[in-house]
Design a protein around this motif. Structure first.
Motif, PDB file in Angstrom:
ATOM      1  N   ASN A   1       1.064  -1.134   0.219  1.00  0.00           N
ATOM      2  CA  ASN A   1       0.055  -0.164   0.179  1.00  0.00           C
ATOM      3  C   ASN A   1       0.927   1.162   0.056  1.00  0.00           C
ATOM      4  O   ASN A   1       1.259   1.795   1.010  1.00  0.00           O
ATOM      5  CB  ASN A   1      -0.967   0.006   1.325  1.00  0.00           C
ATOM      6  N   PRO A   2       1.189   1.725  -1.264  1.00  0.00           N
ATOM      7  CA  PRO A   2       2.348   2.703  -1.392  1.00  0.00           C
ATOM      8  C   PRO A   2       2.208   4.079  -0.935  1.00  0.00           C
ATOM      9  O   PRO A   2       1.578   5.134  -1.641  1.00  0.00           O
ATOM     10  CB  PRO A   2       2.744   2.880  -2.745  1.00  0.00           C
ATOM     11  N   GLN A   3       2.045   4.342   0.365  1.00  0.00           N
ATOM     12  CA  GLN A   3       2.057   5.665   0.850  1.00  0.00           C
ATOM     13  C   GLN A   3       3.358   6.290   1.414  1.00  0.00           C
ATOM     14  O   GLN A   3       4.114   5.543   1.773  1.00  0.00           O
ATOM     15  CB  GLN A   3       0.727   5.648   2.047  1.00  0.00           C
ATOM     16  N   ALA A   4       3.275   7.591   1.577  1.00  0.00           N
ATOM     17  CA  ALA A   4       4.585   8.196   1.881  1.00  0.00           C
ATOM     18  C   ALA A   4       4.243   9.482   2.669  1.00  0.00           C
ATOM     19  O   ALA A   4       3.323  10.049   2.579  1.00  0.00           O
ATOM     20  CB  ALA A   4       5.532   8.271   1.110  1.00  0.00           C
ATOM     21  N   ILE A   5       5.198   9.858   3.519  1.00  0.00           N
ATOM     22  CA  ILE A   5       5.076  11.405   4.414  1.00  0.00           C
ATOM     23  C   ILE A   5       6.463  12.122   3.798  1.00  0.00           C
ATOM     24  O   ILE A   5       7.449  11.614   4.229  1.00  0.00           O
ATOM     25  CB  ILE A   5       5.243  10.994   5.738  1.00  0.00           C
ATOM     26  N   LEU A   6       6.252  13.255   3.339  1.00  0.00           N
ATOM     27  CA  LEU A   6       7.403  14.097   3.214  1.00  0.00           C
ATOM     28  C   LEU A   6       7.837  14.924   4.273  1.00  0.00           C
ATOM     29  O   LEU A   6       6.781  15.703   4.933  1.00  0.00           O
ATOM     30  CB  LEU A   6       6.934  15.167   1.876  1.00  0.00           C
ATOM     31  N   ILE A   7       9.163  15.142   4.536  1.00  0.00           N
ATOM     32  CA  ILE A   7       9.619  15.680   5.582  1.00  0.00           C
ATOM     33  C   ILE A   7       9.798  17.073   5.040  1.00  0.00           C
ATOM     34  O   ILE A   7      10.518  17.423   4.073  1.00  0.00           O
ATOM     35  CB  ILE A   7      10.587  15.140   6.271  1.00  0.00           C
ATOM     36  N   ARG A   8       9.198  18.258   5.322  1.00  0.00           N
ATOM     37  CA  ARG A   8       9.205  19.567   4.452  1.00  0.00           C
ATOM     38  C   ARG A   8      10.033  20.411   5.191  1.00  0.00           C
ATOM     39  O   ARG A   8      10.707  21.377   4.444  1.00  0.00           O
ATOM     40  CB  ARG A   8       7.744  20.168   4.562  1.00  0.00           C
ATOM     41  N   ALA A   9      10.449  20.359   6.475  1.00  0.00           N
ATOM     42  CA  ALA A   9      11.100  21.364   7.301  1.00  0.00           C
ATOM     43  C   ALA A   9      11.471  20.600   8.409  1.00  0.00           C
ATOM     44  O   ALA A   9      10.857  20.122   9.321  1.00  0.00           O
ATOM     45  CB  ALA A   9      10.193  22.594   7.420  1.00  0.00           C
ATOM     46  N   VAL A  10      12.860  21.240   8.872  1.00  0.00           N
ATOM     47  CA  VAL A  10      13.224  20.792  10.171  1.00  0.00           C
ATOM     48  C   VAL A  10      13.733  22.038  10.923  1.00  0.00           C
ATOM     49  O   VAL A  10      14.199  23.248  10.299  1.00  0.00           O
ATOM     50  CB  VAL A  10      14.367  19.923  10.326  1.00  0.00           C
ATOM     51  N   GLU A  11      13.938  22.206  12.476  1.00  0.00           N
ATOM     52  CA  GLU A  11      14.591  23.227  13.291  1.00  0.00           C
ATOM     53  C   GLU A  11      15.894  22.570  13.669  1.00  0.00           C
ATOM     54  O   GLU A  11      16.013  21.846  14.219  1.00  0.00           O
ATOM     55  CB  GLU A  11      13.794  23.661  14.368  1.00  0.00           C
ATOM     56  N   PRO A  12      17.015  23.556  13.003  1.00  0.00           N
ATOM     57  CA  PRO A  12      18.323  22.807  13.312  1.00  0.00           C
ATOM     58  C   PRO A  12      18.765  22.699  14.889  1.00  0.00           C
ATOM     59  O   PRO A  12      18.269  23.715  15.638  1.00  0.00           O
ATOM     60  CB  PRO A  12      19.325  23.717  12.589  1.00  0.00           C
TER      61      PRO A  12
END
Length: 198
Positions: free
Chosen positions: A99-110
């Motif tokens: 079941n090909p689903q995914a989550i994009l990591i859009r931003a992080v706080e360094p």
């Protein structure tokens, strides 16, 4: 925010949540990449979920199975990287195998290895260092060669962070040609965090 190693990876069981719940749960945890140059880490402040074969914005819409999307059909917790406009983007494979689903990591706080991030990606304003999916991968040394790894084995992990209460939801970004899917509220971010993409 001052977080120091050792960072403890979240267990494989963490990824066995419905995709939208996982996308929300990832916010507040720590993306970590170890390279020969050094270790970098950032708190995940923004994610976007893509719900596979029925989501017109997903690479796997219609259950498209290609060389690029093959890893999306694997166990949750795998790393799905792809290139867009010369930028490497990083995703968390979600849902059960097939079941090909995914989550994009859009931003992080360094939070760790910030000088190394700045050397890789010089910017005038700190908030511009990692406030986008292509920006964070360059700053952290995440590359296409990370495709197919898991997030619970070094050198690329998602480590335990903190739970976040003030999470906002809204439409995803940059998918205007995806029909009704462009309005789905599948994006999650920490309210008022300066590192969210927009």
């Amino acid at each position: 925010m001052d977080l120091q190693p050792p960072f403890q990876p979240l267990p494989p069981e963490f990824y066995q949540q419905p995709t939208l719940e996982l996308a929300r749960s990832l916010v507040g945890h720590i993306l970590v990449k170890d390279t020969e140059e050094g270790l970098t880490a950032g708190v995940i402040v923004e994610t976007e979920a893509y719900l596979g074969e029925h989501d017109q914005a997903a690479h796997s819409f219609g259950k498209r199975r290609t060389k690029r999307t093959e890893i999306m059909f694997s166990e949750p917790g795998h790393v799905y990287t792809y290139t867009m406009h010369t930028h490497c983007l990083i995703n968390v494979v979600a849902a059960e195998p097939g079941n090909p689903q995914a989550i994009l990591i859009r931003a992080v706080e360094p939070v760790y290895g910030i000088e190394l991030m700045q050397a890789r990606r010089p910017v005038d304003k700190m908030k511009n260092l990692t406030n986008g999916p292509g920006k964070l991968t360059k700053a952290m040394g995440i590359e296409m060669s990370d495709y197919g790894r898991t997030f619970f084995q070094p050198p690329l992990i998602i480590a335990e962070g903190a739970s976040v209460e003030n999470i906002a939801t809204g439409p995803r970004i940059g998918i205007d040609n995806s029909g009704p899917a462009k309005d789905y509220p599948y994006r999650f971010w920490i309210k008022d965090n300066p590192y969210r993409s927009r």
